[in-house]
Scaffold this motif. Structure first.
Motif, PDB file in Angstrom:
ATOM      1  N   TRP A 185     -25.072  60.195 -12.708  1.00 54.74           N
ATOM      2  CA  TRP A 185     -25.626  59.297 -13.879  1.00 54.74           C
ATOM      3  C   TRP A 185     -26.915  58.750 -13.265  1.00 54.74           C
ATOM      4  O   TRP A 185     -26.961  58.091 -12.344  1.00 54.74           O
ATOM      5  CB  TRP A 185     -24.970  58.426 -14.496  1.00 54.74           C
ATOM      6  CG  TRP A 185     -23.734  59.089 -15.282  1.00 54.74           C
ATOM      7  CD1 TRP A 185     -22.367  59.134 -14.836  1.00 54.74           C
ATOM      8  CD2 TRP A 185     -23.903  59.600 -16.546  1.00 54.74           C
ATOM      9  NE1 TRP A 185     -21.715  59.628 -16.072  1.00 54.74           N
ATOM     10  CE2 TRP A 185     -22.591  59.937 -16.976  1.00 54.74           C
ATOM     11  CE3 TRP A 185     -24.910  59.704 -17.592  1.00 54.74           C
ATOM     12  CZ2 TRP A 185     -22.511  60.652 -18.208  1.00 54.74           C
ATOM     13  CZ3 TRP A 185     -24.792  60.557 -18.563  1.00 54.74           C
ATOM     14  CH2 TRP A 185     -23.289  60.761 -19.181  1.00 54.74           C
ATOM     15  N   THR A 186     -28.171  58.639 -13.880  1.00 53.65           N
ATOM     16  CA  THR A 186     -29.255  57.763 -13.714  1.00 53.65           C
ATOM     17  C   THR A 186     -29.680  57.177 -14.843  1.00 53.65           C
ATOM     18  O   THR A 186     -29.680  57.496 -15.968  1.00 53.65           O
ATOM     19  CB  THR A 186     -30.383  58.641 -13.011  1.00 53.65           C
ATOM     20  OG1 THR A 186     -30.722  59.770 -13.709  1.00 53.65           O
ATOM     21  CG2 THR A 186     -29.811  59.183 -11.674  1.00 53.65           C
ATOM     22  N   ILE A 198     -21.124  56.467 -10.927  1.00 55.76           N
ATOM     23  CA  ILE A 198     -22.192  57.417 -11.235  1.00 55.76           C
ATOM     24  C   ILE A 198     -21.739  58.689 -11.163  1.00 55.76           C
ATOM     25  O   ILE A 198     -22.682  59.524 -11.631  1.00 55.76           O
ATOM     26  CB  ILE A 198     -23.583  57.002 -10.436  1.00 55.76           C
ATOM     27  CG1 ILE A 198     -23.373  57.508  -9.069  1.00 55.76           C
ATOM     28  CG2 ILE A 198     -23.858  55.552 -10.564  1.00 55.76           C
ATOM     29  CD1 ILE A 198     -24.601  57.474  -8.062  1.00 55.76           C
ATOM     30  N   THR A 245     -27.020  64.387 -14.625  1.00 55.41           N
ATOM     31  CA  THR A 245     -27.442  65.568 -13.717  1.00 55.41           C
ATOM     32  C   THR A 245     -26.405  66.528 -13.253  1.00 55.41           C
ATOM     33  O   THR A 245     -25.661  65.762 -12.424  1.00 55.41           O
ATOM     34  CB  THR A 245     -28.519  65.150 -12.895  1.00 55.41           C
ATOM     35  OG1 THR A 245     -29.725  64.475 -13.390  1.00 55.41           O
ATOM     36  CG2 THR A 245     -29.154  66.387 -12.051  1.00 55.41           C
ATOM     37  N   SER A 273     -30.214  68.777 -16.431  1.00 56.41           N
ATOM     38  CA  SER A 273     -29.952  67.467 -16.772  1.00 56.41           C
ATOM     39  C   SER A 273     -29.787  67.469 -18.188  1.00 56.41           C
ATOM     40  O   SER A 273     -30.459  68.373 -19.118  1.00 56.41           O
ATOM     41  CB  SER A 273     -31.295  66.898 -16.326  1.00 56.41           C
ATOM     42  OG  SER A 273     -31.277  66.560 -14.818  1.00 56.41           O
TER      43      SER A 273
END
Length: 283
Positions: free
Chosen positions: A24-25, A36, A56, A66
């Protein structure tokens, strides 16, 4: 879409397969992600507004992909819609500034015309201007959609435009009546637009059927002079008044009697006359 910045969000991305890795971002906004790499991670610390996260999958030599998810937090402290105070304006002014309550994104607000006329400059701006307001009452509605924090609320505001060229009050002609009549129909001029006319009794007796009707009836008039005042309240354009009289004569007044003839002797050169009595307003 969630209510309140204390909300905890449970993510639900698809899991990586084989030796691929997911992460995750934070693309925009603020968020604290517990793990994440966990497709089902939880997210906290999201403020009111919109936070966009990206998931992603890195599939090595097979490439990456993504996808994004939007988390919208609505303000649980936001007040219901308030359209502001009613306004009274006098021509030539026919433009006003609205005063809708503020709202925080992702909530939305929109102005709509309910009745009358007026051109809204920006329907989504709480303090927008409206132009070309018509003489009379113009009603606008402010609608705020606060999503899961209370849904849709609405409020109305009235902008009344008064005519500066409207005629001044005219109470109509005086009237002469004879008993047993004890009522009369008045004939004042009609107010223009949202102006309001009101009858008041200045002298004598009588009751108005509708004190705001220019053509109302007045009953219970007594013998003599009854004075009625018609006042037009034209809001910020000012007030005006006019007075009319109703003269009610008494049918039982005796016929004229000048009294007996008189004979006098000089040096007397004056006499007292003895005419029959009259009841006002007879002459």
């Amino acid at each position: 879409q969630l209510c309140g910045s204390s909300s905890v969000v449970q993510l639900a991305a698809n899991a990586p397969s084989g030796v691929s890795v997911g992460f995750w971002t934070v693309i925009s906004g603020v968020a604290s992600i517990t793990d994440i790499n966990d497709p089902n991670a939880t997210v906290t610390g999201i403020p009111v507004g919109e936070t966009i996260l990206s998931w992603t999958l890195d599939n090595g030599p097979c490439g990456t992909s993504s996808d994004q998810v939007s988390i919208q937090i609505f303000d649980d402290q936001q007040a219901d819609a308030n359209a502001g105070a009613d306004q009274d304006l006098c021509l030539p002014t026919n433009t006003a500034t609205l005063s809708g309550s503020a709202y925080s994104f992702p909530s939305t607000g929109v102005w709509t015309l309910v009745s009358g006329s007026g051109d809204i400059t920006d329907a989504t701006l709480a303090n927008t201007t409206v132009n070309n307001l018509a003489i009379g009452e113009n009603v606008f509605q402010w609608t705020v959609d606060n999503g899961p924090c209370g849904g849709v609320t609405t409020d109305l505001v009235s902008i009344s435009i008064y005519d500066n060229a409207a005629a001044s009050a005219d109470a109509g002609p005086d009237q002469e009546l004879c008993t047993p009549v004890s009522s009369a129909t008045l004939s004042a001029n009609t107010p223009v637009g949202v102006a309001v006319g009101t009858w008041t009794l200045l002298q004598g007796t009588g009751s108005f059927a509708d004190a705001n009707d220019p053509n109302t009836t007045i009953t219970g008039i007594s013998v003599g002079e009854t004075r009625c005042q018609w006042t037009i309240n034209n809001g910020p354009c000012g007030n005006s008044s006019d007075v009319m009289s109703i003269f009610l004569f008494d049918a039982t007044n005796p016929i004229a009697n000048a009294g007996p003839d008189q004979e006098l002797c000089t040096p007397t050169t004056s006499a007292v006359l003895s005419g029959s009595t009259i009841i006002f307003p007879a002459q």
